[in-house]
Write a protein that holds these residues in place. Structure first.
Motif, PDB file in Angstrom:
ATOM      1  N   GLN A 362       0.845  -1.183   0.000  1.00  0.00           N
ATOM      2  CA  GLN A 362       0.000   0.000   0.000  1.00  0.00           C
ATOM      3  C   GLN A 362       0.886   1.240   0.000  1.00  0.00           C
ATOM      4  O   GLN A 362       1.978   1.235   0.567  1.00  0.00           O
ATOM      5  CB  GLN A 362      -0.952   0.001   1.195  1.00  0.00           C
ATOM      6  N   GLY A 363       0.405   2.291  -0.664  1.00  0.00           N
ATOM      7  CA  GLY A 363       1.205   3.503  -0.759  1.00  0.00           C
ATOM      8  C   GLY A 363       0.382   4.694  -1.198  1.00  0.00           C
ATOM      9  O   GLY A 363      -0.755   4.555  -1.676  1.00  0.00           O
ATOM     10  N   VAL A 364       0.977   5.880  -1.038  1.00  0.00           N
ATOM     11  CA  VAL A 364       0.327   7.137  -1.409  1.00  0.00           C
ATOM     12  C   VAL A 364       1.267   7.902  -2.343  1.00  0.00           C
ATOM     13  O   VAL A 364       2.468   8.005  -2.072  1.00  0.00           O
ATOM     14  CB  VAL A 364       0.007   7.991  -0.165  1.00  0.00           C
ATOM     15  N   PHE A 365       0.730   8.443  -3.426  1.00  0.00           N
ATOM     16  CA  PHE A 365       1.555   9.205  -4.362  1.00  0.00           C
ATOM     17  C   PHE A 365       0.727  10.304  -5.015  1.00  0.00           C
ATOM     18  O   PHE A 365      -0.510  10.281  -5.007  1.00  0.00           O
ATOM     19  CB  PHE A 365       2.159   8.284  -5.432  1.00  0.00           C
ATOM     20  N   ILE A 366       1.440  11.282  -5.619  1.00  0.00           N
ATOM     21  CA  ILE A 366       0.812  12.367  -6.371  1.00  0.00           C
ATOM     22  C   ILE A 366       0.883  12.020  -7.861  1.00  0.00           C
ATOM     23  O   ILE A 366       1.939  11.637  -8.374  1.00  0.00           O
ATOM     24  CB  ILE A 366       1.530  13.710  -6.127  1.00  0.00           C
ATOM     25  N   GLY A 367      -0.252  12.148  -8.545  1.00  0.00           N
ATOM     26  CA  GLY A 367      -0.302  11.848  -9.968  1.00  0.00           C
ATOM     27  C   GLY A 367      -1.004  12.942 -10.740  1.00  0.00           C
ATOM     28  O   GLY A 367      -1.197  14.070 -10.226  1.00  0.00           O
ATOM     29  N   ALA A 368      -1.418  12.622 -11.959  1.00  0.00           N
ATOM     30  CA  ALA A 368      -2.125  13.590 -12.799  1.00  0.00           C
ATOM     31  C   ALA A 368      -3.028  12.835 -13.768  1.00  0.00           C
ATOM     32  O   ALA A 368      -2.729  11.700 -14.161  1.00  0.00           O
ATOM     33  CB  ALA A 368      -1.136  14.456 -13.562  1.00  0.00           C
ATOM     34  N   THR A 369      -4.108  13.488 -14.137  1.00  0.00           N
ATOM     35  CA  THR A 369      -5.072  12.909 -15.101  1.00  0.00           C
ATOM     36  C   THR A 369      -5.561  14.028 -16.019  1.00  0.00           C
ATOM     37  O   THR A 369      -5.750  15.174 -15.580  1.00  0.00           O
ATOM     38  CB  THR A 369      -6.267  12.281 -14.371  1.00  0.00           C
ATOM     39  N   GLY A 370      -5.749  13.686 -17.275  1.00  0.00           N
ATOM     40  CA  GLY A 370      -6.304  14.640 -18.225  1.00  0.00           C
ATOM     41  C   GLY A 370      -7.177  13.939 -19.228  1.00  0.00           C
ATOM     42  O   GLY A 370      -7.096  12.716 -19.411  1.00  0.00           O
ATOM     43  N   GLY A 371      -8.058  14.723 -19.894  1.00  0.00           N
ATOM     44  CA  GLY A 371      -8.919  14.094 -20.878  1.00  0.00           C
ATOM     45  C   GLY A 371      -9.900  15.075 -21.491  1.00  0.00           C
ATOM     46  O   GLY A 371      -9.772  16.288 -21.356  1.00  0.00           O
ATOM     47  N   VAL A 372     -10.882  14.510 -22.170  1.00  0.00           N
ATOM     48  CA  VAL A 372     -11.908  15.286 -22.843  1.00  0.00           C
ATOM     49  C   VAL A 372     -13.252  14.621 -22.580  1.00  0.00           C
ATOM     50  O   VAL A 372     -13.340  13.395 -22.442  1.00  0.00           O
ATOM     51  CB  VAL A 372     -11.635  15.382 -24.365  1.00  0.00           C
ATOM     52  N   GLN A 373     -14.287  15.442 -22.479  1.00  0.00           N
ATOM     53  CA  GLN A 373     -15.621  14.891 -22.293  1.00  0.00           C
ATOM     54  C   GLN A 373     -16.618  15.661 -23.157  1.00  0.00           C
ATOM     55  O   GLN A 373     -16.450  16.865 -23.440  1.00  0.00           O
ATOM     56  CB  GLN A 373     -16.049  14.901 -20.838  1.00  0.00           C
ATOM     57  N   VAL A 374     -17.677  14.924 -23.551  1.00  0.00           N
ATOM     58  CA  VAL A 374     -18.673  15.465 -24.479  1.00  0.00           C
ATOM     59  C   VAL A 374     -20.033  15.382 -23.821  1.00  0.00           C
ATOM     60  O   VAL A 374     -20.437  14.304 -23.350  1.00  0.00           O
ATOM     61  CB  VAL A 374     -18.673  14.702 -25.811  1.00  0.00           C
ATOM     62  N   LYS A 375     -20.727  16.486 -23.781  1.00  0.00           N
ATOM     63  CA  LYS A 375     -22.095  16.541 -23.253  1.00  0.00           C
ATOM     64  C   LYS A 375     -23.041  15.916 -24.269  1.00  0.00           C
ATOM     65  O   LYS A 375     -23.032  16.281 -25.443  1.00  0.00           O
ATOM     66  CB  LYS A 375     -22.491  17.985 -22.957  1.00  0.00           C
ATOM     67  N   LEU A 376     -23.866  14.969 -23.816  1.00  0.00           N
ATOM     68  CA  LEU A 376     -24.731  14.245 -24.741  1.00  0.00           C
ATOM     69  C   LEU A 376     -25.926  15.075 -25.146  1.00  0.00           C
ATOM     70  O   LEU A 376     -26.235  15.231 -26.310  1.00  0.00           O
ATOM     71  CB  LEU A 376     -25.182  12.925 -24.113  1.00  0.00           C
ATOM     72  N   PHE A 377     -26.682  15.598 -24.161  1.00  0.00           N
ATOM     73  CA  PHE A 377     -27.844  16.448 -24.451  1.00  0.00           C
ATOM     74  C   PHE A 377     -28.305  17.114 -23.181  1.00  0.00           C
ATOM     75  O   PHE A 377     -27.801  16.810 -22.119  1.00  0.00           O
ATOM     76  CB  PHE A 377     -29.007  15.623 -25.066  1.00  0.00           C
TER      77      PHE A 377
END
Length: 377
Positions: A362-377
């Motif tokens: 078990q451990g703790v770390f700093i990371g990063a996430t990125g992406g794109v999202q599209v609104k359906l309606f």
């Protein structure tokens, strides 16, 4: 005659007596201080038992009366064609034609055609036209018009209007104040719904809490899948620092939303498949700019031995292009737990880590996430 045949005929005769006498008598009649007997008409009131109002009744099997003002006790059933105030206790069932006030306790069924107030306890079912007070049953509580007190059932509660419903499996109501169920709540309108799996309503004034929440409109929906006609529905694709890619369905209201996703890790030497669930919150800042704060748990598996779990809290600045497309990226703080070395090489820069017996890490770390999202309606 065998025991089953005798019991069957007895129950049929009780139903026939109740159906034939309820609602057909005037409100006046003789009063008896005590009604003692075996089964109608073998009792101290005899064939005229249905005309009497009794202050106390005791029958070895079943008793019939116009009204009861004190205690009515029967080995099998109490049949009261008009009203009951006081206490009714029966091994199988209590039947009241008009109203009852106080307490009914039966091994199987309490049945009041019109209005009940007080307490009903039954091993299987409580039924009332309308109800005020408490209903408690091992299987089902029914108030066809409204229940303004509390209903508790091991399986189901049903009411026209209800203050509080607590059911082990399902609650249904036209209008409900609070519904709490182990599986499903259904209402036309509700203030609060809490279910282990699904909540369904047209209008929710306060909050829905469940795995799936469905409403035409709701102030707050807290679940993994939230369907709200006035809310947002988005499809997103993201990747983190460990090369885990997630395609997610994000649904909810103006501020809170649920996250359900699947994906794949491209970094590990063996194929690792991902499943993600969580909740998020939109924090508006400018017309096309906001913060998305998300708490998720992601599981990686190769469908063999070993486990990899990652709990993540991320803050993602997001910019919307037009009305539908939004890009986001930001830092995350992560707690990872894995066994059997599954996913051991995905992250190495831990702020804190610990190895337990049997190669559990078990451990703790700093990371990063990125992406794109599209609104359906």
């Amino acid at each position: 005659m065998n025991t089953y045949s005798l019991r069957h005929k007895l129950i049929l005769s009780l139903i026939a007596i109740f159906s034939a006498t309820v609602g057909t008598f005037a409100q006046t009649g003789p009063v008896s201080p005590a009604h003692l007997g075996f089964i109608y008409p073998i009792s101290s009131n005899g064939k005229d038992a249905a005309k009497y109002t009794n202050r106390f009744s005791f029958h070895a099997l079943a008793g019939l009366s116009k009204a009861e003002t004190g205690a009515a006790i029967a080995g099998i059933s109490n049949v009261i064609r008009d009203s009951a105030t006081g206490f009714q206790l029966a091994g199988i069932s209590n039947h009241t034609g008009n109203t009852y006030k106080s307490v009914q306790v039966a091994g199987i069924l309490n049945h009041t055609i019109h209005k009940g107030s007080g307490v009903q306890f039954a091993g299987i079912a409580n039924y009332a036209g309308s109800f005020q007070g408490l209903q408690s049953a091992g299987f089902i509580n029914v108030a066809t018009k409204d229940a303004t007190g509390l209903q508790l059932a091991g399986f189901m509660n049903h009411a026209g209007d209800s203050a509080i419903q607590i059911g082990g499996f399902i609650n249904t109501a036209k209008n409900a104040n609070v519904q709490i169920a182990g599986f499903i709540n259904v209402a036309s309108s509700a203030n609060t719904q809490i279910a282990g799996f699904i909540n369904v309503a047209k209008k929710v004034k306060h909050v829905q809490i469940g795995f799936i929440n469905i409403a035409d409109s709701a102030d707050v929906q807290l679940g993994i899948v939230n369907i709200n006609k006035r809310g947002e529905k988005q499809i997103s694709a993201s990747i983190d620092e460990s090369a885990t890619t997630i395609a997610a369905f994000k649904t909810g209201g103006r501020y809170l939303y649920g996250i359900l996703g699947v994906g794949y890790n491209w970094k590990n030497s063996d194929a690792l498949y991902a499943l993600q669930a969580g909740i998020g919150a939109h924090i508006p800042l400018l017309s096309h700019f906001r913060l998305n704060v998300e708490a998720t748990h992601t599981t990686l598996t190769k469908f063999k031995k070993g486990y990899y779990g990652r709990s993540t809290l991320g803050v993602f600045p997001a910019y919307r292009f037009g009305n539908r497309i939004e890009v986001f990226a930001g830092p995350t703080i992560n707690y990872v737990f894995y066994s059997e070395g599954l996913g051991a090489g995905l992250n190495n820069n831990f702020m804190w880590s610990r190895i337990r017996d049997n190669n559990n890490f078990q451990g703790v770390f700093i990371g990063a996430t990125g992406g794109v999202q599209v609104k359906l309606f």
